[in-house]
Motif scaffolding. Sequence first.
Motif, PDB file in Angstrom:
ATOM      1  N   MET A 208      27.056  -7.701 -25.472  1.00  0.00           N
ATOM      2  CA  MET A 208      27.313  -6.988 -26.729  1.00  0.00           C
ATOM      3  C   MET A 208      26.356  -5.817 -26.900  1.00  0.00           C
ATOM      4  SD  MET A 208      27.875 -10.437 -29.006  1.00  0.00           S
ATOM      5  CE  MET A 208      27.988  -9.669 -30.620  1.00  0.00           C
ATOM      6  N   LEU A 209      25.084  -6.014 -26.540  1.00  0.00           N
ATOM      7  CA  LEU A 209      24.106  -4.924 -26.634  1.00  0.00           C
ATOM      8  C   LEU A 209      24.444  -3.819 -25.640  1.00  0.00           C
ATOM      9  CD1 LEU A 209      21.574  -3.787 -27.888  1.00  0.00           C
ATOM     10  CD2 LEU A 209      20.204  -5.199 -26.332  1.00  0.00           C
ATOM     11  N   GLN A 210      24.884  -4.198 -24.465  1.00  0.00           N
ATOM     12  CA  GLN A 210      25.311  -3.209 -23.474  1.00  0.00           C
ATOM     13  C   GLN A 210      26.474  -2.376 -24.005  1.00  0.00           C
ATOM     14  OE1 GLN A 210      25.736  -4.688 -19.469  1.00  0.00           O
ATOM     15  NE2 GLN A 210      27.296  -3.176 -18.941  1.00  0.00           N
ATOM     16  N   ASN A 211      27.412  -3.003 -24.673  1.00  0.00           N
ATOM     17  CA  ASN A 211      28.548  -2.281 -25.257  1.00  0.00           C
ATOM     18  C   ASN A 211      28.093  -1.271 -26.300  1.00  0.00           C
ATOM     19  OD1 ASN A 211      30.441  -3.621 -23.681  1.00  0.00           O
ATOM     20  ND2 ASN A 211      30.860  -5.189 -25.223  1.00  0.00           N
ATOM     21  N   GLU A 212      27.088  -1.644 -27.096  1.00  0.00           N
ATOM     22  CA  GLU A 212      26.594  -0.727 -28.131  1.00  0.00           C
ATOM     23  C   GLU A 212      25.925   0.493 -27.491  1.00  0.00           C
ATOM     24  OE1 GLU A 212      24.303  -2.561 -31.188  1.00  0.00           O
ATOM     25  OE2 GLU A 212      26.019  -3.710 -31.943  1.00  0.00           O
ATOM     26  N   LEU A 213      25.215   0.290 -26.398  1.00  0.00           N
ATOM     27  CA  LEU A 213      24.608   1.414 -25.689  1.00  0.00           C
ATOM     28  C   LEU A 213      25.684   2.343 -25.123  1.00  0.00           C
ATOM     29  CD1 LEU A 213      21.802  -0.502 -23.771  1.00  0.00           C
ATOM     30  CD2 LEU A 213      21.434   1.257 -25.500  1.00  0.00           C
ATOM     31  N   GLU A 214      26.718   1.766 -24.552  1.00  0.00           N
ATOM     32  CA  GLU A 214      27.801   2.570 -23.977  1.00  0.00           C
ATOM     33  C   GLU A 214      28.570   3.314 -25.061  1.00  0.00           C
ATOM     34  OE1 GLU A 214      29.803  -0.473 -21.787  1.00  0.00           O
ATOM     35  OE2 GLU A 214      28.567  -0.195 -19.976  1.00  0.00           O
ATOM     36  N   THR A 215      28.709   2.703 -26.231  1.00  0.00           N
ATOM     37  CA  THR A 215      29.373   3.364 -27.360  1.00  0.00           C
ATOM     38  C   THR A 215      28.617   4.619 -27.783  1.00  0.00           C
ATOM     39  OG1 THR A 215      30.316   1.295 -28.187  1.00  0.00           O
ATOM     40  CG2 THR A 215      30.084   3.089 -29.780  1.00  0.00           C
ATOM     41  N   ALA A 216      27.284   4.564 -27.667  1.00  0.00           N
ATOM     42  CA  ALA A 216      26.452   5.716 -28.038  1.00  0.00           C
ATOM     43  C   ALA A 216      26.436   6.791 -26.964  1.00  0.00           C
ATOM     44  CB  ALA A 216      25.029   5.251 -28.319  1.00  0.00           C
ATOM     45  N   GLY A 217      27.014   6.506 -25.784  1.00  0.00           N
ATOM     46  CA  GLY A 217      27.084   7.503 -24.726  1.00  0.00           C
ATOM     47  C   GLY A 217      26.191   7.219 -23.535  1.00  0.00           C
ATOM     48  N   PHE A 218      25.470   6.093 -23.552  1.00  0.00           N
ATOM     49  CA  PHE A 218      24.581   5.761 -22.443  1.00  0.00           C
ATOM     50  C   PHE A 218      25.351   5.150 -21.269  1.00  0.00           C
ATOM     51  CE2 PHE A 218      21.433   5.671 -25.930  1.00  0.00           C
ATOM     52  CZ  PHE A 218      20.424   6.444 -25.356  1.00  0.00           C
ATOM     53  N   GLU A 219      24.816   5.343 -20.077  1.00  0.00           N
ATOM     54  CA  GLU A 219      25.315   4.676 -18.879  1.00  0.00           C
ATOM     55  C   GLU A 219      24.327   3.575 -18.511  1.00  0.00           C
ATOM     56  OE1 GLU A 219      26.040   5.559 -14.101  1.00  0.00           O
ATOM     57  OE2 GLU A 219      25.149   7.094 -15.399  1.00  0.00           O
ATOM     58  N   VAL A 220      24.742   2.337 -18.613  1.00  0.00           N
ATOM     59  CA  VAL A 220      23.850   1.215 -18.309  1.00  0.00           C
ATOM     60  C   VAL A 220      23.683   1.107 -16.796  1.00  0.00           C
ATOM     61  CG1 VAL A 220      23.481  -1.273 -18.493  1.00  0.00           C
ATOM     62  CG2 VAL A 220      24.481  -0.011 -20.415  1.00  0.00           C
ATOM     63  N   LEU A 221      22.429   1.193 -16.340  1.00  0.00           N
ATOM     64  CA  LEU A 221      22.132   1.177 -14.912  1.00  0.00           C
ATOM     65  C   LEU A 221      21.636  -0.173 -14.413  1.00  0.00           C
ATOM     66  CD1 LEU A 221      20.174   4.553 -14.568  1.00  0.00           C
ATOM     67  CD2 LEU A 221      22.622   4.155 -14.236  1.00  0.00           C
ATOM     68  N   HIS A 222      20.991  -0.929 -15.305  1.00  0.00           N
ATOM     69  CA  HIS A 222      20.341  -2.153 -14.837  1.00  0.00           C
ATOM     70  C   HIS A 222      20.217  -3.162 -15.975  1.00  0.00           C
ATOM     71  CE1 HIS A 222      17.588  -4.532 -12.329  1.00  0.00           C
ATOM     72  NE2 HIS A 222      16.822  -4.682 -13.396  1.00  0.00           N
ATOM     73  N   THR A 223      20.579  -4.400 -15.707  1.00  0.00           N
ATOM     74  CA  THR A 223      20.323  -5.500 -16.640  1.00  0.00           C
ATOM     75  C   THR A 223      19.713  -6.643 -15.839  1.00  0.00           C
ATOM     76  OG1 THR A 223      22.511  -6.518 -16.367  1.00  0.00           O
ATOM     77  CG2 THR A 223      22.273  -4.876 -18.128  1.00  0.00           C
ATOM     78  N   GLN A 224      18.789  -7.343 -16.459  1.00  0.00           N
ATOM     79  CA  GLN A 224      18.113  -8.444 -15.768  1.00  0.00           C
ATOM     80  C   GLN A 224      17.612  -9.453 -16.784  1.00  0.00           C
ATOM     81  OE1 GLN A 224      14.950  -7.109 -13.213  1.00  0.00           O
ATOM     82  NE2 GLN A 224      14.520  -9.145 -12.390  1.00  0.00           N
ATOM     83  N   ALA A 225      17.853 -10.720 -16.512  1.00  0.00           N
ATOM     84  CA  ALA A 225      17.367 -11.795 -17.377  1.00  0.00           C
ATOM     85  C   ALA A 225      16.111 -12.397 -16.766  1.00  0.00           C
ATOM     86  CB  ALA A 225      18.436 -12.867 -17.538  1.00  0.00           C
ATOM     87  N   PHE A 226      15.132 -12.729 -17.624  1.00  0.00           N
ATOM     88  CA  PHE A 226      13.887 -13.331 -17.182  1.00  0.00           C
ATOM     89  C   PHE A 226      13.719 -14.729 -17.773  1.00  0.00           C
ATOM     90  CE2 PHE A 226      12.599  -8.696 -17.531  1.00  0.00           C
ATOM     91  CZ  PHE A 226      12.694  -8.436 -16.174  1.00  0.00           C
ATOM     92  N   SER A 227      13.060 -15.590 -17.021  1.00  0.00           N
ATOM     93  CA  SER A 227      12.609 -16.895 -17.519  1.00  0.00           C
ATOM     94  C   SER A 227      13.706 -17.684 -18.225  1.00  0.00           C
ATOM     95  CB  SER A 227      11.405 -16.713 -18.441  1.00  0.00           C
ATOM     96  OG  SER A 227      10.369 -16.011 -17.793  1.00  0.00           O
ATOM     97  N   MET A 228      14.726 -18.055 -17.457  1.00  0.00           N
ATOM     98  CA  MET A 228      15.837 -18.856 -17.976  1.00  0.00           C
ATOM     99  C   MET A 228      16.582 -18.162 -19.113  1.00  0.00           C
ATOM    100  SD  MET A 228      14.577 -22.843 -17.801  1.00  0.00           S
ATOM    101  CE  MET A 228      13.281 -22.679 -19.030  1.00  0.00           C
ATOM    102  N   GLY A 229      16.576 -16.826 -19.080  1.00  0.00           N
ATOM    103  CA  GLY A 229      17.320 -16.082 -20.082  1.00  0.00           C
ATOM    104  C   GLY A 229      16.610 -15.893 -21.395  1.00  0.00           C
ATOM    105  N   ILE A 230      15.322 -16.234 -21.443  1.00  0.00           N
ATOM    106  CA  ILE A 230      14.572 -16.043 -22.689  1.00  0.00           C
ATOM    107  C   ILE A 230      14.504 -14.562 -23.035  1.00  0.00           C
ATOM    108  CG2 ILE A 230      12.297 -16.215 -23.770  1.00  0.00           C
ATOM    109  CD1 ILE A 230      11.834 -18.772 -22.189  1.00  0.00           C
ATOM    110  N   SER A 231      14.229 -13.739 -22.028  1.00  0.00           N
ATOM    111  CA  SER A 231      14.061 -12.297 -22.233  1.00  0.00           C
ATOM    112  C   SER A 231      15.050 -11.546 -21.361  1.00  0.00           C
ATOM    113  CB  SER A 231      12.638 -11.894 -21.884  1.00  0.00           C
ATOM    114  OG  SER A 231      12.456 -10.497 -22.029  1.00  0.00           O
TER     115      SER A 231
END
Length: 238
Positions: A208-231
């Motif tokens: 959902m956060l990625q969608n909001e960035l794309e709505t604003a015109g951003f190109e998402v290059l990288h996503t990564q989850a840390f520590s069992m998805g905490i961060s």
Amino acid sequence: MDKQQKQEKIVSMFDEIASTYDVTNRILSMGIDRSWRKRACDKTLQLLDRSEDLTVLDVACGTGDMLQWWRDRAEAAGAEISRFIGVDPSEGMLKVAKEKVDYAEFVVAKAQEMPIEENTADILSISYGIRNVVDRQEAIDEFYRVLKPGGMVVILEFTKREDRGLKGKIVDFYMHNILPTLGGLVSRNYAAYRYLPDSIEGFLTTGMLQNELETAGFEVLHTQAFSMGISTLLIARK
């Protein structure tokens, strides 16, 4: 409670816990947040086309931790940051930041209303702060405005987990039971650390956060989850 009142209440809460914020964070994360911040900086500097005369704008900068990471990781990567700017609506947090970081400019402002000229920053980061912005889409639009073309927005956040398996239950138990108690003991402000897990539960998933960035015109290059998805780390380009 309207949006303005809600935002003011959140800012007031951070003013109250500013003096114990750093110590409490280290205890609650057991220092793991340091590796999350390091990875965010390193990956962004790898993806960024430029490496000289950079301007870094850290939004919701709090006590200035991320500004220190940007300086140290840029030096390690051979990149040159010539200007550091920290923005936060909490004067209490900025008071602590100014004592720690003497090489940055600091501005008291909300993420969605920054007195920063357009096309200013090469890198805009916000670490564990976007969740606390009531008018989030307005803030993301503001990020787009102040970034230079090709600039990067870097978000570290506790996103809402979609996985409710065993790992998710372990994380939920820590966030809802252990964290508020420890945070309350150290800061003597139980309400502030009760707010944290509640705010995560009411926040967005990574998608959902990625969608909001794309709505604003951003190109998402990288996503990564840390520590069992905490961060979660998201890096997007203007």
